[in-house]
Design an enzyme around this catalytic site. Structure first.
Site, short mmCIF file in Angstrom:
data_model
loop_
_atom_site.label_atom_id
_atom_site.label_comp_id
_atom_site.label_asym_id
_atom_site.label_seq_id
_atom_site.Cartn_x
_atom_site.Cartn_y
_atom_site.Cartn_z
CD GLU A 121 -1.51 -0.08 3.61
OE1 GLU A 121 -1.88 -1.18 4.05
OE2 GLU A 121 -1.99 0.98 4.00
CB CYS A 140 3.29 7.78 2.50
SG CYS A 140 3.85 6.60 3.74
CB CYS A 157 7.28 -4.61 8.61
SG CYS A 157 8.57 -3.80 9.59
CB CYS A 174 6.58 -1.32 16.16
SG CYS A 174 8.27 -0.90 15.67
CB CYS A 178 3.26 -0.89 13.59
SG CYS A 178 3.39 -0.68 11.80
N GLY A 215 7.23 -1.52 6.11
CA GLY A 215 8.61 -1.97 5.95
C GLY A 215 9.62 -1.09 6.65
CB CYS A 239 1.57 2.09 9.18
SG CYS A 239 2.28 3.68 9.39
N1 SAH Z 1 9.92 1.16 9.74
C1 SAH Z 1 9.99 2.59 9.65
C2 SAH Z 1 9.00 3.20 8.66
C3 SAH Z 1 7.60 2.69 8.67
S1 SAH Z 1 6.57 3.16 10.04
C4 SAH Z 1 9.84 3.21 11.03
O1 SAH Z 1 9.62 2.47 11.99
O2 SAH Z 1 9.99 4.42 11.16
C5 SAH Z 1 6.30 4.88 9.85
C6 SAH Z 1 5.91 5.60 11.14
O3 SAH Z 1 4.55 5.29 11.53
C7 SAH Z 1 6.77 5.20 12.33
O4 SAH Z 1 7.09 6.33 13.08
C8 SAH Z 1 5.86 4.27 13.08
O5 SAH Z 1 6.29 4.12 14.40
C9 SAH Z 1 4.53 4.95 12.90
N2 SAH Z 1 3.36 4.11 13.18
C10 SAH Z 1 3.18 2.81 12.91
N3 SAH Z 1 1.98 2.39 13.33
C11 SAH Z 1 1.36 3.45 13.88
C12 SAH Z 1 0.10 3.65 14.51
N4 SAH Z 1 -0.78 2.66 14.66
N5 SAH Z 1 -0.18 4.90 14.95
C13 SAH Z 1 0.70 5.91 14.81
N6 SAH Z 1 1.90 5.79 14.23
C14 SAH Z 1 2.25 4.57 13.78
#
Ligand code: SAH
Length: 328
Positions: free
Chosen positions: A77, A90, A97, A101, A104, A144, A316
């Protein structure tokens, strides 16, 4: 490469222009190439662009979410966001991934594979073609971890930045990482002008480890050291992302700790009210404004990320995951 079939550099330039500037992916339309060459290329190098599988447009703000189908059937996506200063795309850098986290959605189904450079370019190109609008900013912030696909990501940056292609300025490109220290140092050696965004989300190792498994491998002290190396060599401010999670990292003390932690680093803080996902009970914080004010009182430039596309699963990886689930 085209020169390997006895063609001139001039032909290579023409092809580059069709592919990366004019965004024409049908050899028959490449009117300045001899017919025989077009026929030969169709056989030797068939063009298989990614396809739009699904497209959702937010009624609130025009944010558009694309699900693309890759040649091997995988789904990724990308998001188009419309701002006053221009359109921002974006993109995803991997299929899925494996960073894990907790908050996410992209990581729930694990990692499938890295994306190729063309698959990253194709996300941007397809959106430009679909909307017929210019794109002025790129964020590598979709599904990713870009620094785990470093070689392809760097090629992508050089190509999207190329003056004979889309010519998107390096300062208009942001790469977001969960914090891979050796790769940040490697990236800094290239002395690019892109913005490095680091997903911080906590002010001490204990808290960070609870929500981001990568924190067990690279602690905050080393992460911040590498961030400083990046900003010192490139002379660019680091952008720290901080997802505000109710009761986890959003207290007044957290804000003061964060200000302290980043006090001697050239940076900007981007507060993201966490988007709730099904797999996790984390709720969005109610203290965003308060939190922001405290950071600003320490002289740190801080913004709260505006929520875009709330009606279309813009967090994301949510759309892809839902799509794969429904397919069974
Ligand atoms: N892997 C990279 C890029 C992808 S995530 C990274 O971790 O930075 C992009 C951003 O979205 C990151 O800051 C991540 O922590 C945040 N993110 C992911 N899921 C989220 C959510 N449910 N709510 C808010 N931010 C989120």
């Amino acid at each position: 490469h085209i020169t390997s079939i006895g063609q001139s550099k001039f032909r290579a330039k023409q092809l580059f222009d069709w592919f990366h500037k004019k965004l024409v992916w049908n050899y028959d339309e490449m009117s300045n190439l001899p017919i025989e060459l077009r026929t030969q290329l169709k056989k030797l190098n068939p063009i298989v662009p990614i396809e739009i599988q699904q497209k959702l447009v937010s009624k609130i703000d025009g944010t558009t979410k694309y699900l693309f189908r890759l040649a091997d059937g995988n789904i990724i996506e990308s998001v188009l966001m419309k701002y006053k200063h221009g359109n921002s795309v974006c993109i995803s850098t991997q299929v899925g991934c494996n960073m894990g986290c907790k908050f996410c959605a992209s990581t729930v189904l694990g990692l499938e594979r890295n994306l190729t450079t063309s698959e990253m370019l194709d996300q941007v190109y397809s959106i430009i073609k679909d909307t017929n609008q210019r794109v002025s900013n790129i964020v590598l912030m979709g599904s990713g971890e870009p620094l785990l696909n470093l070689e392809n990501v760097i090629d992508f940056i050089y190509l999207i930045n190329n003056e004979h292609a889309q010519n998107i300025g390096q300062r208009h490109i942001t790469l977001s990482t969960c914090g891979l220290v050796p790769q940040i140092i490697e990236l800094s050696k290239l002395n690019l002008q892109i913005t490095l965004a680091i997903s911080l989300h906590a002010t001490n190792n204990e808290k960070r480890e609870k929500i981001m498994p990568i924190a067990r491998k690279y602690n905050l002290q080393n992460l911040l050291k590498s961030a400083k190396i990046y900003s010192n060599t490139t002379n660019r401010r680091i952008s720290f992302e901080y997802a505000l999670i109710n009761g986890q990292n959003d207290s007044e003390q957290d804000a003061r700790d964060l200000a302290q932690l980043l006090s001697n680093i050239m940076c900007h803080i981007n507060l993201i009210p966490v988007n709730k996902i099904e797999e996790c009970e984390f709720d969005s914080s109610k203290n965003a404004k308060e939190f922001c004010k405290i950071l600003q009182s320490y002289g740190i430039e801080t913004t709260i990320r505006r929520k875009l596309g709330e009606d279309i699963d813009a967090a994301c990886g949510q759309l892809r995951r839902r799509y794969l689930e429904n397919k069974g």
